[in-house]
Design an enzyme around this catalytic site. Structure first.
Site, PDB file in Angstrom:
ATOM      1  N   LYS A   1       9.428  37.797 150.186  1.00  0.00           N
ATOM      2  CA  LYS A   1      10.860  37.438 149.512  1.00  0.00           C
ATOM      3  C   LYS A   1      11.189  36.149 149.811  1.00  0.00           C
ATOM      4  O   LYS A   1      10.616  35.279 150.398  1.00  0.00           O
ATOM      5  CB  LYS A   1      11.993  38.466 150.286  1.00  0.00           C
TER       6      LYS A   1
ATOM      7  N   PHE B   1      25.131  47.533 148.473  1.00  0.00           N
ATOM      8  CA  PHE B   1      24.427  46.068 148.653  1.00  0.00           C
ATOM      9  C   PHE B   1      23.566  45.611 147.588  1.00  0.00           C
ATOM     10  O   PHE B   1      22.934  44.468 147.593  1.00  0.00           O
ATOM     11  CB  PHE B   1      23.073  46.436 149.886  1.00  0.00           C
TER      12      PHE B   1
ATOM     13  N   ARG C   1       3.600  49.618 155.011  1.00  0.00           N
ATOM     14  CA  ARG C   1       4.826  50.009 155.489  1.00  0.00           C
ATOM     15  C   ARG C   1       4.883  49.834 157.051  1.00  0.00           C
ATOM     16  O   ARG C   1       5.860  49.455 157.659  1.00  0.00           O
ATOM     17  CB  ARG C   1       5.332  51.331 155.060  1.00  0.00           C
TER      18      ARG C   1
ATOM     19  N   THR D   1      13.114  48.328 158.033  1.00  0.00           N
ATOM     20  CA  THR D   1      13.935  47.577 156.698  1.00  0.00           C
ATOM     21  C   THR D   1      14.802  46.620 157.600  1.00  0.00           C
ATOM     22  O   THR D   1      14.847  45.461 157.185  1.00  0.00           O
ATOM     23  CB  THR D   1      14.781  48.540 155.805  1.00  0.00           C
TER      24      THR D   1
ATOM     25  N   ARG E   1       8.218  42.065 159.620  1.00  0.00           N
ATOM     26  CA  ARG E   1       9.983  41.888 159.788  1.00  0.00           C
ATOM     27  C   ARG E   1      10.301  41.317 161.054  1.00  0.00           C
ATOM     28  O   ARG E   1      11.230  40.709 161.068  1.00  0.00           O
ATOM     29  CB  ARG E   1      10.654  43.120 159.219  1.00  0.00           C
TER      30      ARG E   1
ATOM     31  N   ASN F   1      14.865  40.029 154.728  1.00  0.00           N
ATOM     32  CA  ASN F   1      13.880  40.636 155.591  1.00  0.00           C
ATOM     33  C   ASN F   1      12.341  40.516 155.408  1.00  0.00           C
ATOM     34  O   ASN F   1      11.656  41.254 155.731  1.00  0.00           O
ATOM     35  CB  ASN F   1      14.332  42.305 155.812  1.00  0.00           C
TER      36      ASN F   1
ATOM     37  N   HIS G   1       8.919  43.144 150.891  1.00  0.00           N
ATOM     38  CA  HIS G   1       9.441  44.420 150.124  1.00  0.00           C
ATOM     39  C   HIS G   1       7.991  45.087 150.044  1.00  0.00           C
ATOM     40  O   HIS G   1       6.864  44.602 149.747  1.00  0.00           O
ATOM     41  CB  HIS G   1      10.055  44.313 148.878  1.00  0.00           C
TER      42      HIS G   1
END
Length: 141
Positions: free
Chosen positions: A11, A59, A87, A93, A104, A114, A117
């Site tokens: 991100k 959000f 994951r 998250t 993260r 964060n 994704h």
């Protein structure tokens, strides 16, 4: 265990803070291969389309604004149990709840900034990969 593909986005916050190499190194160290990758600036239409399942949620607007605030790196990862492994590497998250040593926990501080994704299922992975990569750009090695 199944060999599979999953989709990942590094991100804008992680790109801005020069964490691309460190994040990719985590994937590779865990046994995932990057089989497609591209840096791009998402347009509002691209972000809205990608996150369409969240439209109407509280959000959504903040997420679209954040995801268009700077460049992202979109990737296809490949390996044994790639979806679950990615994951696990990402962590929770919410970075404040992510286990120490996860991406993260180590590279982000808040939501939605964060760092990464990742697809949450084989169906999501297929849809998300197809959204950004034509089949001929995904090369298993």
């Amino acid at each position: 265990m199944a060999v599979e593909q999953t989709f990942s986005i590094i991100k804008p916050d992680a790109v801005k803070n020069n964490h691309i190499g460190a994040i990719v190194a985590r994937f590779e160290k865990a046994g995932l291969k990057v089989i497609a990758q591209r840096m791009l600036q998402l347009t509002p239409a691209q972000a809205e389309g990608f996150y369409a399942e969240h439209k109407g949620r509280s959000f959504y607007d903040e997420l679209v604004a954040f995801m268009t605030s700077g460049p992202v790196v979109v990737q296809v990862l490949y390996g044994e149990n790639a979806i679950a492994l990615n994951r696990e590497l990402m962590g929770a998250t919410d970075p404040t709840k992510a286990a120490p040593g996860t991406i993260r926990a180590d590279f982000s501080m808040s939501m939605p900034a964060n760092a990464v994704h990742g697809s949450d299922s084989p169906i999501s992975a297929a849809r998300e990969i197809a959204y950004f990569f034509p089949t001929h750009e995904v090369v298993v090695r």
